[in-house]
Structures are given as structure tokens and as C-alpha cells.
Motif scaffolding. Structure first.
Motif, short mmCIF file in Angstrom:
data_model
loop_
_atom_site.label_atom_id
_atom_site.label_comp_id
_atom_site.label_asym_id
_atom_site.label_seq_id
_atom_site.Cartn_x
_atom_site.Cartn_y
_atom_site.Cartn_z
N UNK A 520 18.15 -5.79 8.85
CA UNK A 520 19.31 -5.39 9.66
C UNK A 520 18.94 -5.13 11.12
N UNK A 521 17.78 -4.49 11.34
CA UNK A 521 17.35 -4.16 12.70
C UNK A 521 15.85 -4.40 12.84
N UNK A 522 15.39 -4.52 14.07
CA UNK A 522 13.96 -4.67 14.34
C UNK A 522 13.20 -3.43 13.90
N UNK A 523 13.82 -2.26 14.02
CA UNK A 523 13.17 -1.01 13.61
C UNK A 523 12.92 -1.00 12.11
N UNK A 524 13.87 -1.53 11.33
CA UNK A 524 13.67 -1.60 9.87
C UNK A 524 12.47 -2.48 9.53
N UNK A 525 12.37 -3.62 10.19
CA UNK A 525 11.24 -4.51 9.93
C UNK A 525 9.92 -3.84 10.33
N UNK A 526 9.92 -3.20 11.48
CA UNK A 526 8.68 -2.59 11.96
C UNK A 526 8.20 -1.49 11.01
N UNK A 527 9.13 -0.77 10.39
CA UNK A 527 8.77 0.28 9.44
C UNK A 527 7.91 -0.28 8.30
N UNK A 528 8.34 -1.41 7.75
CA UNK A 528 7.61 -1.99 6.63
C UNK A 528 6.37 -2.75 7.09
N UNK A 529 6.41 -3.32 8.29
CA UNK A 529 5.21 -3.97 8.83
C UNK A 529 4.09 -2.95 9.01
N UNK A 530 4.43 -1.77 9.53
CA UNK A 530 3.43 -0.73 9.74
C UNK A 530 2.88 -0.22 8.41
N UNK A 531 3.77 -0.07 7.42
CA UNK A 531 3.30 0.38 6.11
C UNK A 531 2.31 -0.62 5.53
N UNK A 532 2.66 -1.92 5.58
CA UNK A 532 1.79 -2.94 5.01
C UNK A 532 0.46 -3.02 5.75
N UNK A 533 0.50 -2.95 7.07
CA UNK A 533 -0.75 -3.01 7.85
C UNK A 533 -1.67 -1.85 7.51
N UNK A 534 -1.11 -0.64 7.41
CA UNK A 534 -1.92 0.53 7.06
C UNK A 534 -2.55 0.39 5.69
N UNK A 535 -1.77 -0.09 4.71
CA UNK A 535 -2.30 -0.27 3.36
C UNK A 535 -3.36 -1.36 3.32
N UNK A 536 -3.19 -2.42 4.11
CA UNK A 536 -4.18 -3.50 4.14
C UNK A 536 -5.52 -3.01 4.69
N UNK A 537 -5.47 -2.24 5.77
CA UNK A 537 -6.72 -1.70 6.30
C UNK A 537 -7.38 -0.80 5.27
N UNK A 538 -6.59 0.01 4.58
CA UNK A 538 -7.12 0.97 3.62
C UNK A 538 -7.78 0.27 2.43
N UNK A 539 -7.15 -0.79 1.94
CA UNK A 539 -7.65 -1.47 0.74
C UNK A 539 -8.63 -2.61 1.04
N UNK A 540 -8.33 -3.38 2.11
CA UNK A 540 -9.06 -4.63 2.32
C UNK A 540 -9.85 -4.70 3.61
N UNK A 541 -9.78 -3.64 4.45
CA UNK A 541 -10.55 -3.65 5.68
C UNK A 541 -10.08 -4.69 6.68
N UNK A 542 -8.80 -5.08 6.62
CA UNK A 542 -8.23 -6.06 7.53
C UNK A 542 -6.73 -5.78 7.66
N UNK A 543 -6.08 -6.29 8.71
CA UNK A 543 -4.68 -5.92 8.96
C UNK A 543 -3.67 -6.70 8.14
#
Length: 555
Positions: A520-543
Motif C-alpha cells: 500500500x505504501x513505501x513505508x509498509x515495504x520498508x518495514x518488511x525489508x528492514x526486518x528481512x535484512x536484519x534477520x539475514x545478517x543475524x542468520x547468514x552474515x549477509x544482507x
């Protein structure tokens, strides 16, 4: 000292640490910082870039380094080291090598391409340290000399000027399958009461930190002959006979009742210790050092595995002395399903989460309408329960009947008849069941697998109504689809347990699938992009997610 003068560094001098050999000190080799203080014994206190720790180092283990340069001294193509970032995701880039791109966004930031990940980031010039190719290669040779292959591999990844002989030597050492390293003295293999061997934190550990690096001694395509193939590989590897005897054959075999059915002790060991690899989903591999981590359903570490390598990373901050555990199963499963997977392992999990869920599994939890109490629909719960706050009476039998109706509807949604149905009519068919699992209702569990699937189907029906059926309803249908999808993601997150930050492959794929669609909005997308990036660094050491996770979604 043997005819050589020890260099004298004044306070404020930019220096590089080198030549430290202890397990605690070697992690600072290659790090750059400033001399903050000189002690009476001549040792120098170094304020490192990108580190909170300030090591005390002999001057003989220091050499001058290039100080931070202004943007006017940096040009396109220059190589830099990233340091001093403190944001949730930015801190994972500290220590990474990067190359300056042609243009930046301005405002004191420069655009760099991170060599190890290939991604581009806009970073303040004060967080970039210029490095020459000679400095990078000297650091690489030093890492190879002391056997820090994990750091060397990261340093050389994406570097265009990596010497062929250095890369060949690194590849050969990794291919032996006998190399492993505890990184920066993070953990220590010790006896764990009631569990045999296991790892404890040997110092305080930060979330996302790599703890152990291991190489696969043997691997195979998953299938009915996997253990036989891996056993054959072990027998053929005569050059590693001593390693095999000391590090493989000392691993714990399966329980005696399964050992009786195994062709050999080695096959029993393999069955009890191999990893189904994350990055290569069709493969299984044995990592002798990583196999020593014990299990917990609320794991504080995660094993990032491919068919050749494993890196274990911390999922949260871990205190010195705390046991470090990984999960042997998908943590989003119910307690009963998790326990079922451990039968062949010869142990019963008694972690904090399993003990709590023995009487109250969250996937069978039904919140009362008053919001102050939760009922349970699992098999061990009473047939009739009463809320102590509002006195509402809950019938487990009625709840399970609603759950079966949801299950039947989900089965229908997988049929050709459902696929041919008008999406608007599907929405109306699903709505009464969805109303039973929305907030304020106490008729069905909110995070049960069938409930989540129902919400997922409801979201899909709304999406198809918005994209395939013309009319004034389209905006409202799209908004409803997105709202349901958010509820699905949040319910999936809760099923992973409140005591761990681990997320299973299915959760990553759900996030990836969500980000492939519209928002619906760019802010909605960014919320989930940030969540995924944080989890990727935590689990896989990459963004970003490894290809082995995203490929099934993109097919």
C-alpha cells in the motif's frame, strides 16, 4: 631486542594491530585504531575502529596505518575498510572491505560496493578507512599464516586483485574437510552435565557474531543411500585417517535401539550428527566441530550450512559461561512435532520452552474475549475451562470442531474447484471462518498452522479479487489482502517461540514472497525489508537471503 628498535608511537597515532597469537588477542590482528594511552610498562592502549574493546598491546605488535582520509583524498575505485557503524544492520558491515563507486548521494556520504556481498551502501566518509592493495594483500597473507581461513575467505570474496596462488592455497586447505576454527575465542568445548560435550561462551558474545567455522568432512545428496555414500567417502579419505579417528569416530552415535539396525557404528554416528544444509537444500553434510553443539528449542545460535561449510552465529547477546545451543529441528513446529523428531536422537528435550509448552502450547492457545486470560485446546488441557477474570466458559470440544471446519476449508482451497471459483465468492465463503480467529473471538487458536493457512487463503482471495475482478472494490480488496498477509507473518513469528530469534526457512520464504508483491505504501515495504535484512545478517552474515532459500519461491 635482537638488534631491532621497537617503534615508538605517540598518542593519537593511527596504527594497525598485527602478530598477536593468543586466542583472545588474535581476533584484533588487522584491526586499525588510534593510540589512546601509553602505560608505564610501555604497552599501548588502542581505541579500535568498529570495536568497543580497547586492547592493550606491545609496540612490537603495532605498525603505522593510513589514517582516515577526507572525501577529497578518496576517488573512484579506491578500496576502503568500513568501521564504526552502530545501527542494527550497519554494525555487521564493520571490518568489511569495499570499493568506492563513481557517485554518492552527497551529505558527507560516499557510495561504496561491499566486496563480500556485492551490495551498495551510502556511508559517511568518517566511517571509511582507505586501504592500498598492498595493505589488503599483507593482511590476507597474515590471516593465511595463522590459519584464520574464515576471515581470509571473507576478505578475498569479491576482491578483483586476489592473487591466484593465495586463492588456490585457501581453496585447497578448505577442501580437506579437516579445518575448523573457534572464532575470536568466542566458545569453548567443555563437558555439559547430562549432555556430554557441548560449547559454552568463553566471553561475552554479541548477536550476529560468528562463533565457529567448520568444513564438511563428507557430504551427499539427500536420499535413501546418503549414509552409505558418506561412509564410503570417509573410508576413502586415508590422508585424514588421524582426524577421522579423533574427530569423527568420537562423535555420539544414535541410541542403542537404532544402532542395532545400523550397518556400522560410523553410519550410526552419521545419522545422529549430519546437517541437512540450508544453502544447498538437496544436500546433507557432516561438520565434526559444529556437530558438538547441543540442541535447544529456544536456540541462542544458528548453524548456517552449505554442502561444504558451516558457520555458527549468535542469535542474541550471550553471556560468558552460558551454554551455546542450536536447534536440530524447525522451531515453529508444535511441541509434539518437535519431540517426535528427537526419538531417533536418543534424548528428550527439557529446554525452558518445552517445559512451558508441555501445559500451554501457544499454537493451541485461545485468548479470552476479555484479553486477560488464555485457554488451551491441546490434548492435556481440561475439556471445560473458565476465565478467572470474566467467568467466560470455554469448551475445548467446540474449539476443536471449529478447527476441523477450518482444516476442511483449507483442503477445499487446494482443489481445482476453488481455483475456478470467482474470487469475490471465495472471500464470502472464507469470511465466517476468518471471523472466528480475529481479535476479540475465542472460538479458535490464533497461531495454529491451519488458522494461519486460512488467513493466507483469505489474503490470496482478496488479492485475486483486486487484480482479476474489475470494480470499485479493488482498492479495498488489496488493502484487506495486505492486512491478512501481515497477520500471517506475525502469527508465524510467534510460533517460533518467544525465547529465540531463530526463524525457519518457511518464514524466510513467506517474507521473500511478500516482498515480491505490491505494498500500500513505501513505508509498509520498508518495514518488511528492514526486518528481512536484519534477520539475514543475524542468520547468514549477509544482507540478503541465500539462493537455496529463494529459488523454491521464484520457480
Amino acid at each position: 631486542m635482537d638488534g631491532y628498535a621497537v617503534p615508538d608511537f605517540a598518542t593519537g597515532t593511527t596504527v594497525e594491530v598485527h602478530g598477536l597469537t593468543s586466542s583472545a588477542g588474535s581476533r584484533f590482528n588487522g584491526c586499525v585504531g588510534v593510540v589512546a594511552q601509553i602505560n608505564e610498562d610501555g604497552r599501548h592502549v588502542i581505541k579500535l575502529q568498529g570495536h568497543d574493546t580497547q586492547p592493550v598491546v606491545k609496540p612490537s605488535n603495532l605498525r603505522k596505518a593510513t589514517p582516515h582520509l577526507s572525501s577529497s583524498c578518496l576517488g573512484r575505485g579506491d578500496f576502503v575498510e568500513i568501521s564504526g557503524l552502530s545501527s542494527e544492520c550497519g554494525r555487521f558491515l564493520n571490518g568489511h572491505l569495499a570499493q568506492l563507486r563513481p557517485a554518492g548521494p552527497g551529505n558527507g556520504r560516499l557510495l561504496v560496493k561491499v566486496c563480500a556481498t556485492g551490495g551498495e551502501k551510502a556511508i559517511k566518509e568518517s566511517n571509511l578507512l582507505k586501504l592500498t592493495q598492498e595493505t589488503v594483500l599483507a593482511r590476507a597473507e597474515g590471516l593465511l599464516e595463522v590459519g584464520r581461513l574464515h576471515d581470509l575467505q571473507r576478505l578475498l570474496r569479491g576482491v578483483p586483485f586476489a592473487p591466484a596462488d593465495l586463492t588456490k592455497d585457501l581453496t585447497a586447505r578448505l577442501a580437506t574437510g579437516t579445518h575448523s576454527e573457534i572464532l575470536d575465542g568466542a566458545v569453548k568445548l567443555v563437558d555439559i552435565p547430562g549432555k556430554g560435550k557441548g560449547y559454552r561462551a568463553d566471553r561475552d558474545i554479541s548477536a550476529g557474531e560468528a562463533l565457529l567455522f567448520d568444513t564438511a568432512f563428507c557430504s551427499s545428496r539427500a536420499g535413501p543411500k546418503e549414509y552409505e555414500e558418506m561412509e564410503a567417502q570417509c573410508m576413502k579419505n586415508t590422508s585424514a585417517a588421524d582426524f577421522f579417528k579423533t574427530n569423527v569416530m568420537t562423535l555420539e552415535p544414535g541410541p542403542w535401539m537404532t544402532r542395532m539396525l545400523d550397518a556400522s557404528r560410523l553410519q550410526s554416528i552419521l545419522k545422529n550428527n549430519v546437517f541437512k544444509t540450508i544453502r544447498d537444500p538437496s544436500m546433507v553434510a557432516l561438520f565434526p566441530a559444529a556437530s558438538r553443539f547441543n540442541h535447544s528449542c529456544c536456540a541462542n545460535a544458528f548453524a548456517d550450512t552449505s554442502s561444504t561449510q558451516a558457520t555458527v552465529r549468535a542469535l542474541r547477546n550471550i553471556q560468558a559461561g552460558e551454554e551455546v545451543c542450536v536447534s536440530y529441528c524447525a522451531v515453529a513446529q508444535t511441541r509434539e512435532d518437535r519431540i517426535g523428531q528427537f526419538v531417533g536422537k536418543g534424548f528428550s528435550c527439557t529446554c525452558e520452552r518445552c517445559l512451558l509448552e508441555e501445559s500451554h502450547d501457544p499454537q493451541f492457545s485461545v485468548p479470552c474475549r476479555c484479553g486477560k486470560y488464555a485457554f488451551s485446546a491441546q490434548s492435556t488441557a481440561p475439556a471445560v475451562q473458565r476465565c478467572p477474570d470474566c467467568s467466560f466458559s470455554f469448551s475445548k470440544k467446540l474449539c476443536l470442531e471449529h478447527l476441523r471446519e477450518i482444516q476442511d476449508m483449507n483442503s477445499f482451497m487446494r482443489t481445482p474447484a476453488a481455483a475456478a471459483e470467482n474470487p469475490m465468492r471465495l472471500v464470502e465463503k472464507l469470511r465466517p471462518l476468518v471471523d472466528r480467529v480475529t481479535e476479540g473471538s475465542n472460538l479458535a487458536p490464533k497461531t495454529h498452522g491451519e488458522t494461519i493457512q486460512l488467513l493466507n487463503n483469505f489474503s490470496a482471495a482478496h488479492y485475486f479479487a483486486a487484480t482479476r475482478v474489475p470494480g470499485p472494490h479493488q482498492d479495498a480488496s488489496f488493502a484487506a489482502s495486505f492486512d491478512c498477509k501481515k497477520k500471517v507473518i506475525r502469527a508465524q513469528a510467534l510460533n517460533h517461540g518467544r525465547g529465540t530469534s531463530q526463524r525457519d526457512v518457511n518464514y524466510f520464504q513467506s517474507l521473500h514472497r511478500l516482498l515480491m508483491g505490491q505494498f500500500p505504501t513505501a513505508a509498509d515495504r520498508r518495514e518488511f525489508e528492514q526486518e528481512l535484512e536484519g534477520l539475514c545478517w543475524l542468520h547468514f552474515g549477509q544482507p540478503t537471503l541465500p539462493q537455496g532459500i529463494t529459488d523454491p519461491v521464484c520457480r
